[in-house]
Design a protein around this motif. Structure first.
Motif, PDB file in Angstrom:
ATOM      1  N   ILE A 174       2.911  11.625 -10.258  1.00 48.12           N
ATOM      2  CA  ILE A 174       2.300  12.958 -10.281  1.00 48.12           C
ATOM      3  C   ILE A 174       3.391  14.036 -10.275  1.00 48.12           C
ATOM      4  O   ILE A 174       3.291  15.030 -10.998  1.00 48.12           O
ATOM      5  N   GLY A 175       4.438  13.841  -9.492  1.00 42.78           N
ATOM      6  CA  GLY A 175       5.556  14.788  -9.476  1.00 42.78           C
ATOM      7  C   GLY A 175       6.258  14.861 -10.828  1.00 42.78           C
ATOM      8  O   GLY A 175       6.616  15.944 -11.306  1.00 42.78           O
ATOM      9  N   PHE A 176       6.423  13.706 -11.475  1.00 43.05           N
ATOM     10  CA  PHE A 176       7.035  13.625 -12.799  1.00 43.05           C
ATOM     11  C   PHE A 176       6.208  14.402 -13.826  1.00 43.05           C
ATOM     12  O   PHE A 176       6.744  15.212 -14.588  1.00 43.05           O
ATOM     13  N   MET A 230       3.905  16.751 -13.196  1.00 43.70           N
ATOM     14  CA  MET A 230       3.862  18.177 -12.835  1.00 43.70           C
ATOM     15  C   MET A 230       5.152  18.894 -13.235  1.00 43.70           C
ATOM     16  O   MET A 230       5.119  20.056 -13.645  1.00 43.70           O
ATOM     17  N   TYR A 231       6.289  18.221 -13.131  1.00 42.88           N
ATOM     18  CA  TYR A 231       7.548  18.812 -13.572  1.00 42.88           C
ATOM     19  C   TYR A 231       7.465  19.202 -15.046  1.00 42.88           C
ATOM     20  O   TYR A 231       7.841  20.311 -15.437  1.00 42.88           O
ATOM     21  N   PHE A 232       6.973  18.303 -15.903  1.00 40.75           N
ATOM     22  CA  PHE A 232       6.886  18.601 -17.327  1.00 40.75           C
ATOM     23  C   PHE A 232       5.836  19.659 -17.636  1.00 40.75           C
ATOM     24  O   PHE A 232       6.032  20.500 -18.518  1.00 40.75           O
ATOM     25  N   VAL A 233       4.733  19.678 -16.939  1.00 39.57           N
ATOM     26  CA  VAL A 233       3.706  20.700 -17.153  1.00 39.57           C
ATOM     27  C   VAL A 233       4.260  22.082 -16.812  1.00 39.57           C
ATOM     28  O   VAL A 233       4.118  23.036 -17.584  1.00 39.57           O
ATOM     29  N   VAL A 234       4.903  22.207 -15.678  1.00 40.13           N
ATOM     30  CA  VAL A 234       5.475  23.494 -15.270  1.00 40.13           C
ATOM     31  C   VAL A 234       6.600  23.896 -16.221  1.00 40.13           C
ATOM     32  O   VAL A 234       6.697  25.058 -16.629  1.00 40.13           O
ATOM     33  N   ASN A 235       7.432  22.955 -16.616  1.00 38.51           N
ATOM     34  CA  ASN A 235       8.534  23.242 -17.527  1.00 38.51           C
ATOM     35  C   ASN A 235       8.012  23.735 -18.885  1.00 38.51           C
ATOM     36  O   ASN A 235       8.528  24.710 -19.439  1.00 38.51           O
ATOM     37  N   MET A 236       6.998  23.102 -19.426  1.00 36.04           N
ATOM     38  CA  MET A 236       6.444  23.508 -20.721  1.00 36.04           C
ATOM     39  C   MET A 236       5.728  24.847 -20.625  1.00 36.04           C
ATOM     40  O   MET A 236       5.741  25.631 -21.573  1.00 36.04           O
ATOM     41  N   ALA A 237       5.106  25.139 -19.507  1.00 40.39           N
ATOM     42  CA  ALA A 237       4.345  26.388 -19.365  1.00 40.39           C
ATOM     43  C   ALA A 237       5.252  27.593 -19.145  1.00 40.39           C
ATOM     44  O   ALA A 237       4.889  28.711 -19.523  1.00 40.39           O
ATOM     45  N   THR A 238       6.422  27.411 -18.564  1.00 40.40           N
ATOM     46  CA  THR A 238       7.269  28.549 -18.216  1.00 40.40           C
ATOM     47  C   THR A 238       8.474  28.733 -19.125  1.00 40.40           C
ATOM     48  O   THR A 238       9.061  29.804 -19.138  1.00 40.40           O
ATOM     49  N   ASN A 239       8.847  27.759 -19.900  1.00 47.19           N
ATOM     50  CA  ASN A 239      10.030  27.841 -20.742  1.00 47.19           C
ATOM     51  C   ASN A 239       9.679  28.476 -22.087  1.00 47.19           C
ATOM     52  O   ASN A 239       8.815  27.988 -22.805  1.00 47.19           O
ATOM     53  N   ASP A 240      10.368  29.577 -22.458  1.00 46.13           N
ATOM     54  CA  ASP A 240      10.106  30.260 -23.723  1.00 46.13           C
ATOM     55  C   ASP A 240      10.487  29.415 -24.933  1.00 46.13           C
ATOM     56  O   ASP A 240      10.023  29.674 -26.040  1.00 46.13           O
ATOM     57  N   LYS A 241      11.315  28.432 -24.747  1.00 46.81           N
ATOM     58  CA  LYS A 241      11.711  27.550 -25.846  1.00 46.81           C
ATOM     59  C   LYS A 241      10.496  26.803 -26.411  1.00 46.81           C
ATOM     60  O   LYS A 241      10.437  26.503 -27.592  1.00 46.81           O
ATOM     61  N   TYR A 242       9.513  26.541 -25.573  1.00 49.85           N
ATOM     62  CA  TYR A 242       8.336  25.795 -25.995  1.00 49.85           C
ATOM     63  C   TYR A 242       7.139  26.706 -26.262  1.00 49.85           C
ATOM     64  O   TYR A 242       6.001  26.259 -26.225  1.00 49.85           O
ATOM     65  N   ASP A 243       7.381  27.981 -26.535  1.00 51.68           N
ATOM     66  CA  ASP A 243       6.306  28.941 -26.782  1.00 51.68           C
ATOM     67  C   ASP A 243       5.835  28.805 -28.222  1.00 51.68           C
ATOM     68  O   ASP A 243       6.577  29.097 -29.162  1.00 51.68           O
ATOM     69  N   GLY A 291       0.828  -1.212   0.000  1.00 52.38           N
ATOM     70  CA  GLY A 291       0.000   0.000   0.000  1.00 52.38           C
ATOM     71  C   GLY A 291       0.861   1.260   0.000  1.00 52.38           C
ATOM     72  O   GLY A 291       0.597   2.229  -0.723  1.00 52.38           O
ATOM     73  N   THR A 292       1.902   1.257   0.832  1.00 47.88           N
ATOM     74  CA  THR A 292       2.815   2.400   0.879  1.00 47.88           C
ATOM     75  C   THR A 292       3.564   2.534  -0.446  1.00 47.88           C
ATOM     76  O   THR A 292       3.785   3.647  -0.937  1.00 47.88           O
ATOM     77  N   ALA A 293       3.947   1.427  -1.058  1.00 48.44           N
ATOM     78  CA  ALA A 293       4.665   1.451  -2.336  1.00 48.44           C
ATOM     79  C   ALA A 293       3.780   2.050  -3.440  1.00 48.44           C
ATOM     80  O   ALA A 293       4.262   2.818  -4.277  1.00 48.44           O
ATOM     81  N   ILE A 294       2.477   1.733  -3.437  1.00 50.31           N
ATOM     82  CA  ILE A 294       1.557   2.290  -4.435  1.00 50.31           C
ATOM     83  C   ILE A 294       1.428   3.800  -4.252  1.00 50.31           C
ATOM     84  O   ILE A 294       1.462   4.568  -5.213  1.00 50.31           O
ATOM     85  N   VAL A 295       1.296   4.259  -3.013  1.00 46.37           N
ATOM     86  CA  VAL A 295       1.191   5.697  -2.743  1.00 46.37           C
ATOM     87  C   VAL A 295       2.470   6.409  -3.179  1.00 46.37           C
ATOM     88  O   VAL A 295       2.417   7.474  -3.821  1.00 46.37           O
ATOM     89  N   ILE A 296       3.623   5.855  -2.883  1.00 50.15           N
ATOM     90  CA  ILE A 296       4.903   6.455  -3.291  1.00 50.15           C
ATOM     91  C   ILE A 296       4.996   6.488  -4.820  1.00 50.15           C
ATOM     92  O   ILE A 296       5.444   7.485  -5.413  1.00 50.15           O
ATOM     93  N   ALA A 297       4.541   5.428  -5.483  1.00 45.24           N
ATOM     94  CA  ALA A 297       4.567   5.390  -6.953  1.00 45.24           C
ATOM     95  C   ALA A 297       3.648   6.461  -7.527  1.00 45.24           C
ATOM     96  O   ALA A 297       4.015   7.155  -8.489  1.00 45.24           O
ATOM     97  N   PHE A 298       2.426   6.626  -6.961  1.00 47.06           N
ATOM     98  CA  PHE A 298       1.510   7.671  -7.435  1.00 47.06           C
ATOM     99  C   PHE A 298       2.108   9.063  -7.222  1.00 47.06           C
ATOM    100  O   PHE A 298       2.042   9.918  -8.112  1.00 47.06           O
TER     101      PHE A 298
END
Length: 148
Positions: free
Chosen positions: A17-19, A21-34, A6-13
């Motif tokens: 989600i962190g993975f 969110m990293y790409f969403v924030v990176n794509m939204a703020t980086n001018d290279k992807y504008d 159960g703990t392993a599933i929560v850590i995996a989720f």
């Protein structure tokens, strides 16, 4: 410390989600992807699309259509020889897909059947050329993707 399934599933989720969110924030703020739309008023342009189709159909009824060629001095646009140059009005729009700051529009002003777009305004690469012109109350349109 022992981790149960159960703990392993929560850590995996949380890791997944962190993975994401990293790409969403990176794509939204980086001018290279504008990425911009081709034109700002896209929907208004879409409503005028049938008008452009009619203009292109009119162009096909001419004996010779507008043509272009690359020269040492720039792009030489040639209008049909059988038309009176004093009655040709319109504009030439050059669109650069890779950089909208390079786009420009030139009014048609003819002293003979040729119009020269100077070389100093053009960079090597792909351009979309649109010539929207009128002659004797008939509208014509020439569109082409060119490599300069």
């Amino acid at each position: 410390m022992k981790i149960n399934w159960g703990t392993a599933i929560v850590i995996a989720f949380i890791g997944f989600i962190g993975f994401i969110m990293y790409f969403v924030v990176n794509m939204a703020t980086n001018d290279k992807y504008d990425h911009d739309l081709v034109v700002e008023d896209y929907y208004q342009q879409e409503l005028k699309f049938q008008n452009d189709i009619d203009k292109e159909k009119n162009s096909k009824t001419l004996k010779t259509n507008v043509s272009w060629q690359k020269t040492q001095d720039g792009i030489l646009i040639t209008f049909p020889e059988d038309l009176d140059i004093k009655d040709i009005k319109g504009k030439v729009f050059l669109y650069r897909p890779s950089n909208k700051q390079l786009d420009f529009e030139t009014p048609i002003s003819l002293s003979n059947h040729n119009l020269l777009i100077p070389d100093n305004r053009l960079l090597d690469g792909r351009w979309n050329i649109t010539i929207d012109w009128t002659y004797d109350n008939n509208s014509y349109l020439f569109k082409e993707a060119i490599n300069y």
